[in-house]
Structures are given as C-alpha cells and as structure tokens.
Design an enzyme around this catalytic site. Sequence first.
Site, mmCIF file in Angstrom:
data_model
loop_
_atom_site.group_PDB
_atom_site.id
_atom_site.type_symbol
_atom_site.label_atom_id
_atom_site.label_comp_id
_atom_site.label_asym_id
_atom_site.label_seq_id
_atom_site.Cartn_x
_atom_site.Cartn_y
_atom_site.Cartn_z
ATOM 1 N N HIS A 142 2.518 45.386 -31.459
ATOM 2 C CA HIS A 142 3.231 45.436 -32.599
ATOM 3 C C HIS A 142 4.579 44.544 -32.618
ATOM 4 O O HIS A 142 5.211 44.604 -31.384
ATOM 5 C CB HIS A 142 3.857 46.817 -33.128
ATOM 6 C CG HIS A 142 4.162 46.807 -34.495
ATOM 7 N ND1 HIS A 142 5.615 46.185 -34.935
ATOM 8 C CD2 HIS A 142 3.596 46.962 -35.737
ATOM 9 C CE1 HIS A 142 5.618 46.303 -36.252
ATOM 10 N NE2 HIS A 142 4.533 46.734 -36.852
ATOM 11 N N GLU A 170 0.834 39.804 -38.392
ATOM 12 C CA GLU A 170 2.049 40.281 -39.267
ATOM 13 C C GLU A 170 3.032 39.347 -38.742
ATOM 14 O O GLU A 170 3.683 39.308 -37.841
ATOM 15 C CB GLU A 170 2.358 41.829 -38.540
ATOM 16 C CG GLU A 170 2.218 41.940 -37.071
ATOM 17 C CD GLU A 170 2.735 43.298 -36.550
ATOM 18 O OE1 GLU A 170 2.926 44.123 -37.390
ATOM 19 O OE2 GLU A 170 3.295 43.128 -35.440
#
Length: 241
Positions: free
Chosen positions: A84, A156
Amino acid sequence: MNLDRAGAVDLARELVKHLAGVDGVDFAVCPPSVYLHPVAEVVKGSCVGLGAQNVYYEGNGAFTGEISAAMLADVGCKYVILGHSERRRILGETNEDVCRKVHVAFAAGLIPIVCVGETLEEREAGKTFHIIREQVYGSLAGLKAEQAGDLVIAYEPVWAIGTGVVASPGQAEEVHADLRDTLESRFGAALAAQLRLQYGGSVKAGNAKELLAKENIDGALVGGAALKASEFVPIIEAARP
C-alpha cells in the site's frame, strides 16, 4: 488504522446482514491485525471475505512484532494487501520487500492485493506509466504465470488517497489499460485479461458506478468509505454486473 474492536465487529455484522443477497461480486474487509480474529468469527461462513493489511516475508522466528502469512491463514484470512502506498511512502517499503511478501502470501494460500501508484509530483512530471511499470515488475519479480492466477492489482494514485481528490474515470481507465498491457507483457494475454484490477483513491458511493463501468477497472480498494456499512454497501452494489 481505524475503529476499535467493537466498531470493527459491528461493521462486519452489518455487512454480513446487508450483503447476504448480493451476488456476482466478491468483497472483503481488511481490519487491523489485532481485530482479525473477532471479525473472522463474525464473517465465518458468510459471503464477506477477510483480509489483512500487511504481512511479513519470513515464516517464523525472531521477528518481534511481525505477523507471518501462515498466521494470517490460520486466523481465516483469504486476502492480504501488500505494498500500500502508505507503507511504501511512510514506512519505506521497496518493490523488493513487496515481492518477498507476494511470494510468501501465495505459498500460504493467500491472495495478494498488490498496490501500485504514483505521487502527484511523478504524475506532473509525466512519469506515471514508468512508475507503475517499475512497481509491477519489481513487486512481481520471479512470479510465474501459473502462480499468479488469483493475483489482484490495485492502482491507487497517491495524490488521491484520503485527499477527497479522485482520479477522473478517464484518468483511472488510462492507467488501468496500460497496467493491463504491462501484465500482458509479463504473464501473457490470457492471464492478463483475467487478473482483477482495482482502483483505490477516495472511492465513494457517488463515484463508484462510473469508475467501475470502465473496461479495465474490475473493482475498488476502498478506504474511508468502507468504515460505515451505509457507505460501503452501495459501493459493493455498484460493482454488481
């Protein structure tokens, strides 16, 4: 890093209740590791999957504070989020770190959700595609096509996470299309076509349907909007075929 034990359990219960009749879409919750077990007890046997937010790349041993892939599988996890942007940017995780985690996740029977994305500075410098390709190749190094069938990739953009700024459907689709091409060059056309690509970055009920309607966007990695069932359920419903 949100909610407490009661909040995490209540959210899981609400999702199990409201999503019982939803078909044609897979969905999961990824609570903080300290709440994995109580949430696992709630979603066990339901349509709601369970995932972790991270894993360590060693199997066991003197690695105080870390959690192994076998431990995640043991507590009932099916998925694990890897690389992430917050872990890459704040905690200094490299593509090599993510790659080691991808391999241990697959070895433990977990499905990795591998995150890639560029910063605002990189986008403005015209480096988006270069950065994404570099992250894909580095994070998936040594992975064979026969191993990668369940792999999920989440795009993302760092500039859209927690900022309220969302990549336009066109911007997101452009990157996802290039990401699909990158995966095709890495694993071949057949596998690239079946791999799931998610968009993550301020996804909400109000924009989910338009984003998910794009050809190469197969799902969403949802952050803040997943903390309330009333906001999360409509996003899941927007993903139904």
